[in-house]
Motif scaffolding. Structure first.
Motif: not given
Length: 197
Positions: A23-31, A33-38, A43-47
């Motif tokens: 499987t492939t999992i993905y996360f984008y640190f969105d500049f 959206d402050s919620e997507k910079q931590h 890690l929660s998104s990947l889980l």
């Protein structure tokens, strides 16, 4: 965080306890959206993405959720990383992780040690994108990995090509005078320089 894992609209064919092929999992640190910079959010998104590949939420994730559901704080990055690596090793044959725009993570001092631990666990193949920030470069310099630099001039040419094609393909833009079309292209190219595309 993990609340969204309790229910799922449709089960996937894999059975819990039987490894998925990959499987492939993905996360984008969105500049934007402050919620997507931590780190914890990543890690929660990947889980969550891993859990969505299985017909049931792994007991390790359920136990973590039970532990924190009535508390006013969330699991630490270390706890989330531990569960992430455990779930990957226990339920999957091969996992590919794509982490996009690392430089946009607002907490490099937390994220980079976690990333090193994830890489050292060798539980997944990891693809990273980032601008060439010194702390990121230093943290990853000892890793044997393939890296490639994309220059902003190369990105600008790609953006220009894409925007020109979009203008030709969109009737309302195609009818604009050539000078205005060129201004649109140049503004978008100028805005894209140095950005991840």
């Amino acid at each position: 965080m993990i609340q969204g894992l309790q229910s799922r609209s449709q089960p996937i064919a894999n059975k819990l306890g039987q490894p998925a092929k990959s499987t492939t999992i993905y996360f984008y640190f969105d500049f934007r959206d402050s919620e997507k910079q931590h780190t914890e959010g990543m890690l929660s998104s990947l889980l969550s993405q891993l859990a969505n590949e299985l017909t049931e939420v792994p007991k390790e994730i359920c136990a973590l959720w039970e532990m924190y559901k009535d508390k006013k704080r969330r699991p630490s990055s270390e706890e989330l990383l531990s569960i992430l690596t455990l779930v990957i090793k226990k339920y999957f044959d091969k996992v590919y992780i794509a982490l996009d725009a690392l430089d946009e993570c607002s907490e490099h001092h937390i994220f980079l040690p976690i990333l090193r631990q994830l890489m050292d666990s060798k539980c997944a193949s990891i693809f990273l994108t980032s601008r060439g920030e010194d702390d990121i470069r230093k943290s990853l310099s000892k890793e044997s990995m393939y890296s490639a630099a994309i220059e902003s001039a190369d990105v600008a040419l790609d953006v220009e090509l894409f925007v020109n094609r979009q203008i030709k393909a969109t009737e309302s833009l195609r009818d604009l005078n050539v000078g205005l079309q060129n201004d649109i292209v140049q503004q978008l190219v100028r805005g894209a320089k140095g950005m991840q595309v």
